[in-house]
Design an enzyme around this catalytic site. Structure first.
Site, PDB file in Angstrom:
ATOM      1  N   GLU A  85       5.353  -3.224   1.905  1.00 26.27           N
ATOM      2  CA  GLU A  85       5.714  -2.978   0.502  1.00 26.27           C
ATOM      3  C   GLU A  85       4.946  -1.729   0.085  1.00 26.27           C
ATOM      4  OE1 GLU A  85       4.900  -5.121  -3.757  1.00 26.27           O
ATOM      5  OE2 GLU A  85       5.582  -6.419  -2.117  1.00 26.27           O
ATOM      6  N   GLY A  99       1.336   2.484   5.490  1.00 28.54           N
ATOM      7  CA  GLY A  99       2.421   1.784   6.181  1.00 28.54           C
ATOM      8  C   GLY A  99       2.782   2.449   7.494  1.00 28.54           C
ATOM      9  N   GLY A 156       0.814  -1.209   0.000  1.00 31.16           N
ATOM     10  CA  GLY A 156       0.000   0.000   0.000  1.00 31.16           C
ATOM     11  C   GLY A 156       0.844   1.253   0.000  1.00 31.16           C
ATOM     12  N   SER A 157       0.248   2.342   0.415  1.00 31.79           N
ATOM     13  CA  SER A 157       0.907   3.647   0.374  1.00 31.79           C
ATOM     14  C   SER A 157       1.795   3.864   1.594  1.00 31.79           C
ATOM     15  CB  SER A 157      -0.155   4.752   0.340  1.00 31.79           C
ATOM     16  OG  SER A 157      -0.858   4.791   1.581  1.00 31.79           O
TER      17      SER A 157
END
Length: 479
Positions: free
Chosen positions: A233, A215, A210-211
């Protein structure tokens, strides 16, 4: 908190998924069931786990066209793009098995000639929560689910609320493959659902694609819980640097693909491109602009086929339009200005902006930005060293590429740019299944996925083993 989620085929308008959001009580029960299933699943012989993974890969291959069409229908990806995702997902099964055998199977680290054997075993985490994205709704969560299951974990999977039908199909495919009950379960919802699942005391690992903002939020939520492994990630502000020696036609193809494939909705898409000032750099930029203006933008059933498909939603296009305005406010000038299609509010034509000559403060801001769509910023620099410096001037570190130059120049680029995926004479989006995939800085937290995803799915356990209790008194050294 919304109570239901639905999705519809972007081509036909037919419903693809309709269901209730998983509430807090249901999440608690799912997590409890997963904890029980994890204890049973890790005792399954490894060859049985491998057999189920292989069967899942076979089901993907058998239903290749069906899942391709479902991906295109739900998230709007062009058919060739969805087909590529399915192929990568099929390959992931055998790659994950190979990774487990090479990197995470039991090992004896001595030659066996002495009285003590030194053994490394790997214990699964327990319950892994996988939070999937919309842009690769099959491949990216699958790249975490497959190794997690191989390692002996139970998995709770929350697909993106924009790709729930694909997530449901995946879970059903695993059941067809013979996966026991509760070893893989799906929960449905958005941010609130993820927050509730992360808070569960049964969770032993959280895997997010995700963004940066997502995170960081999860990292904060897990503060004080060191027993929960977090694998992030995240996104990137990915640079591509062009040496003056590179053929303009090649540059046009590779840079446009890097920036605009999947409508710019890949975390590895190029956001900034750096050219060396002069006649050759001007020719390269012009070739890129010419190539981009010729691209067809359209929907997945268009004929002739489109090069660039829609964004995930009209809301995503609105957000990207705001990014475009921010870039203009920083001093960037349009080489190809913003243009949205009248056919569909999610269809956005590729944009190229020129940042040459903007103030240093604006350059710093540009390097810190994150966006998800077909906007590329180009910039002319005085020399290659300056291009390398600007490319590295970002808190992100996912992917980067150098076009042209020598191997020595490329090695210098790798050392300086600070990214986890660094390519030479290929797109920033190029990634190989047999290699690690992960970012540095704000693009990840030192848990590369790809072939190395198996590493964050278990913990090493060290053993010194003797056939019988030792007769030696360990205190004899102080007598």
């Amino acid at each position: 908190m919304c109570t239901s989620i639905s999705s519809f085929d972007s081509r036909t308008g037919q419903p693809l998924f309709a269901g209730d959001v998983t509430d807090w009580g249901q999440i608690a029960e799912v997590m409890r069931q997963a904890g029980v299933a994890a204890d049973l699943w890790r005792r399954h012989p490894v060859d049985q786990r491998i057999q189920i993974v292989r069967r899942y890969g076979e089901i993907l291959a058998e239903d290749r066209d069906k899942i391709r069409d479902l991906i295109s229908g739900e998230v709007g990806k062009l058919p060739w793009d969805s087909a590529g995702e399915v192929s990568a997902s099929i390959a992931k099964a055998e790659l994950s098995i190979a990774a487990w055998q090479q990197r995470r199977s039991q090992q004896q680290v001595d030659d066996g000639s002495g009285p003590v054997r030194r053994i490394v075993r790997y214990r699964p985490l327990g319950v892994a929560l996988v939070l999937g994205p919309f842009n690769f709704p099959l491949h990216l969560p699958g790249g975490q689910i497959i190794p997690a299951l191989l390692a002996g974990n139970a998995v709770v999977f929350k697909p993106s609320e924009q790709a729930t039908a694909v997530g449901q199909w995946m879970v059903q495919a695993w059941k067809r493959a013979g996966l026991p009950d509760h070893v893989l379960q799906m929960i449905v919802g958005g941010v609130e659902t993820a927050v509730a699942a992360i808070d569960s005391p049964h969770v032993n690992g959280v895997f997010l694609t995700g963004s940066r903002a997502a995170g960081r939020a999860i990292h904060r939520q897990l503060s004080g819980r060191p027993g929960v492994l977090l694998a992030l990630e995240l996104g990137g502000n990915n640079p591509v640097v062009i040496d003056p020696s590179a053929d303009p036609r090649v540059v046009a193809g590779l840079v446009s693909f890097s920036a605009f494939v999947s409508a710019g909705q890949r975390c590895t898409c190029a956001r900034r491109a750096f050219f060396v000032e002069g006649r050759l750099g001007d020719q390269q930029i012009q070739a890129l602009v010419d190539r981009t203006t010729q691209m067809r933008v359209g929907l997945c059933d268009d004929s002739p086929a489109a090069h660039v498909g829609p964004l995930i939603s009209a809301a995503a296009a609105t957000s990207l339009r705001e990014t475009y305005q921010t870039l203009l406010d920083l001093g960037c000038s349009p080489l190809i200005p913003w243009q949205a299609s009248d056919r569909n509010p999610a269809l956005v034509h590729p944009v190229i902006l020129d940042a040459t000559g903007i103030p240093e403060s604006a350059e710093a801001t540009l390097g810190e930005m994150e966006w998800f769509g077909p906007i590329l910023v180009v910039q002319r620099t005085g020399n290659l060293d300056r291009a390398f410096s600007l490319a590295a001037s970002t808190p992100y570190g996912l992917s980067a590429a150098l076009l042209g130059g020598s191997e020595d120049v490329f090695q210098r680029f790798v050392d300086q740019v600070g990214a986890g995926v660094v390519n030479w004479n290929g797109p920033t989006t190029g990634a190989a299944g047999a290699l690690p995939f992960g970012g540095l800085g704000d693009s990840g937290n030192h848990r590369p996925a790809g072939y190395y995803a198996i590493d964050f799915c278990s913990d090493p356990v060290a053993s010194l083993q003797r056939p019988a209790p030792s007769a030696d008194d360990p205190w004899s050294v102080v007598e």
